[in-house]
Design an enzyme around this catalytic site. Structure first.
Site, PDB file in Angstrom:
ATOM      1  N   HIS A 140       0.849  -1.182   0.000  1.00 54.59           N
ATOM      2  CA  HIS A 140       0.000   0.000   0.000  1.00 54.59           C
ATOM      3  C   HIS A 140       0.889   1.239   0.000  1.00 54.59           C
ATOM      4  CE1 HIS A 140      -3.233   2.770   0.893  1.00 54.59           C
ATOM      5  NE2 HIS A 140      -2.599   3.183   1.980  1.00 54.59           N
TER       6      HIS A 140
ATOM      7  N   LYS B 184      -1.084  10.955   1.143  1.00 56.30           N
ATOM      8  CA  LYS B 184      -0.177  10.458   0.094  1.00 56.30           C
ATOM      9  C   LYS B 184      -0.668  10.832  -1.308  1.00 56.30           C
ATOM     10  CE  LYS B 184      -0.512   6.175   1.436  1.00 56.30           C
ATOM     11  NZ  LYS B 184      -1.417   6.361   2.586  1.00 56.30           N
TER      12      LYS B 184
ATOM     13  N   ASP C 153      -2.140   3.907  -4.401  1.00 53.87           N
ATOM     14  CA  ASP C 153      -2.834   2.942  -3.545  1.00 53.87           C
ATOM     15  C   ASP C 153      -2.125   1.592  -3.487  1.00 53.87           C
ATOM     16  OD1 ASP C 153      -5.012   2.317  -1.766  1.00 53.87           O
ATOM     17  OD2 ASP C 153      -5.734   0.966  -3.336  1.00 53.87           O
TER      18      ASP C 153
ATOM     19  N   ARG D 194      16.671  15.786  12.978  1.00 46.54           N
ATOM     20  CA  ARG D 194      16.795  17.163  12.493  1.00 46.54           C
ATOM     21  C   ARG D 194      18.124  17.412  11.799  1.00 46.54           C
ATOM     22  NH1 ARG D 194      15.031  21.287  17.162  1.00 46.54           N
ATOM     23  NH2 ARG D 194      15.310  22.692  15.360  1.00 46.54           N
TER      24      ARG D 194
END
Length: 320
Positions: free
Chosen positions: A144, A165, A183, A249
């Site tokens: 998926h 998405k 998908d 980060r």
């Protein structure tokens, strides 16, 4: 990849895709299946040494093999060919548009082995066959997600349903990038280091947008916005922003995820209102390409600050 992968491709599809002429088949070419990605040019096998011969492979004959066979008389030539074809290889392919030997045709009919012919050189047709078979017979899984091409990098977007998405893929298409699958992404391992992603044919180029429904991306955004397949260079997981979670980060560590035993660089990008995901993914794609070329901005910054960066191999592999 070696041996039988558990998948198969019809002889008819091979002939169509590689533009080969079907000279003879004992039955419908659509019902004859190839299961091995390997191709053989018989050399020592023509001398009768067949101890390591595997009949699942396609046989390719070119100028060299023809020159050797023509050294024999008709009866001996038929004997040499029968010695191999009686082991039932799926097909014999003759390159360079060479004339089909009478003995080859007779033996093929007796042994019920298909004969195809190509006008390409032997080396070219072998390269094309191996590439095509490695793709068609490759181990595969379906996951998926959404697969897009961004600046030439294949980016697989994963994450929970509703995280954004498909919406991100639409924005990327509007910015000039291309959609491969939405998908469901079919992933194939075409070599020990390469994964190729594509969409199942029945849902190719369709995108589901909540509140709007199903759209055809190719018809709305044009042919330049879609692509049939693409190498997977990076996996990006989108997740809702978690205040309690500490996100990377600096980007010093190189994180990887394993798909079909192939390691792929991966990132986790937190999603919250105000973040422009399409631009972030564009930057991630360009940064991934720089890392592949040996440059890491975080490492350079820490080096400029005189800090010990310990970059021998900052690598973590995550389960996916």
């Amino acid at each position: 990849m070696k041996g039988n992968t558990g998948f198969q491709v019809s002889l008819a599809k091979i002939a169509k895709e590689l533009q080969m002429e079907i000279i003879y088949t004992p039955s419908d070419a659509n019902s004859i299946y190839i299961k091995s990605p390997n191709v053989i040019r018989p050399g020592i096998e023509l001398t009768g040494f067949l101890e390591f011969y595997t009949p699942e492979r396609l046989i390719l004959l070119g100028n060299t093999e023809y020159a050797y066979l023509k050294r024999f008389g008709s009866e001996q030539r038929a004997y040499v060919l029968n010695n191999i074809l009686q082991r039932k290889p799926p097909a014999v392919i003759v390159s360079r548009n060479l004339e089909i030997l009478d003995e080859l045709m007779k033996v093929a009919k007796v042994c019920e082995v298909s004969i195809l012919r190509s006008d390409e050189s032997t080396c070219d047709i072998m390269a094309s066959l191996i590439t095509f078979l490695n793709t068609e017979l490759a181990p595969r899984i379906t996951r998926h997600g959404v697969l897009v091409e961004v600046y030439g990098e294949g980016i697989l977007l994963t994450g929970d349903s509703g995280v954004g998405k498909s919406e991100t893929a639409i924005e990327l298409m509007k910015r000039g990038h291309r959609l491969i699958a939405d998908d469901a992404v079919e992933i194939r391992r075409v070599s020990s280091k390469t994964l190729i992603g594509s969409s199942p044919e029945n849902i190719r180029h369709f995108v589901e947008l909540r509140g709007i429904g199903i759209i055809n991306a190719r018809r709305i955004f044009g042919m330049g916005s879609v692509k049939v397949s693409e190498k997977i260079d990076m996996v990006i997981t989108l997740e809702n922003w978690d205040k309690a979670k500490v996100y990377d980060r600096m980007g010093i560590d190189n994180e990887y995820t394993e798909i079909l035993d192939v390691e792929v660089p991966c990132l986790t990008i937190p999603v919250k209102p105000g973040r422009n995901l399409s631009i972030i993914i564009e930057v991630a794609a360009m940064n991934n390409r720089q890392k592949k070329m040996g440059y890491n901005a975080a490492q350079e910054l820490l080096a400029n600050l005189g800090m010990d960066i310990g970059i021998e191999d900052n690598k973590r592999t995550l389960d996916w």
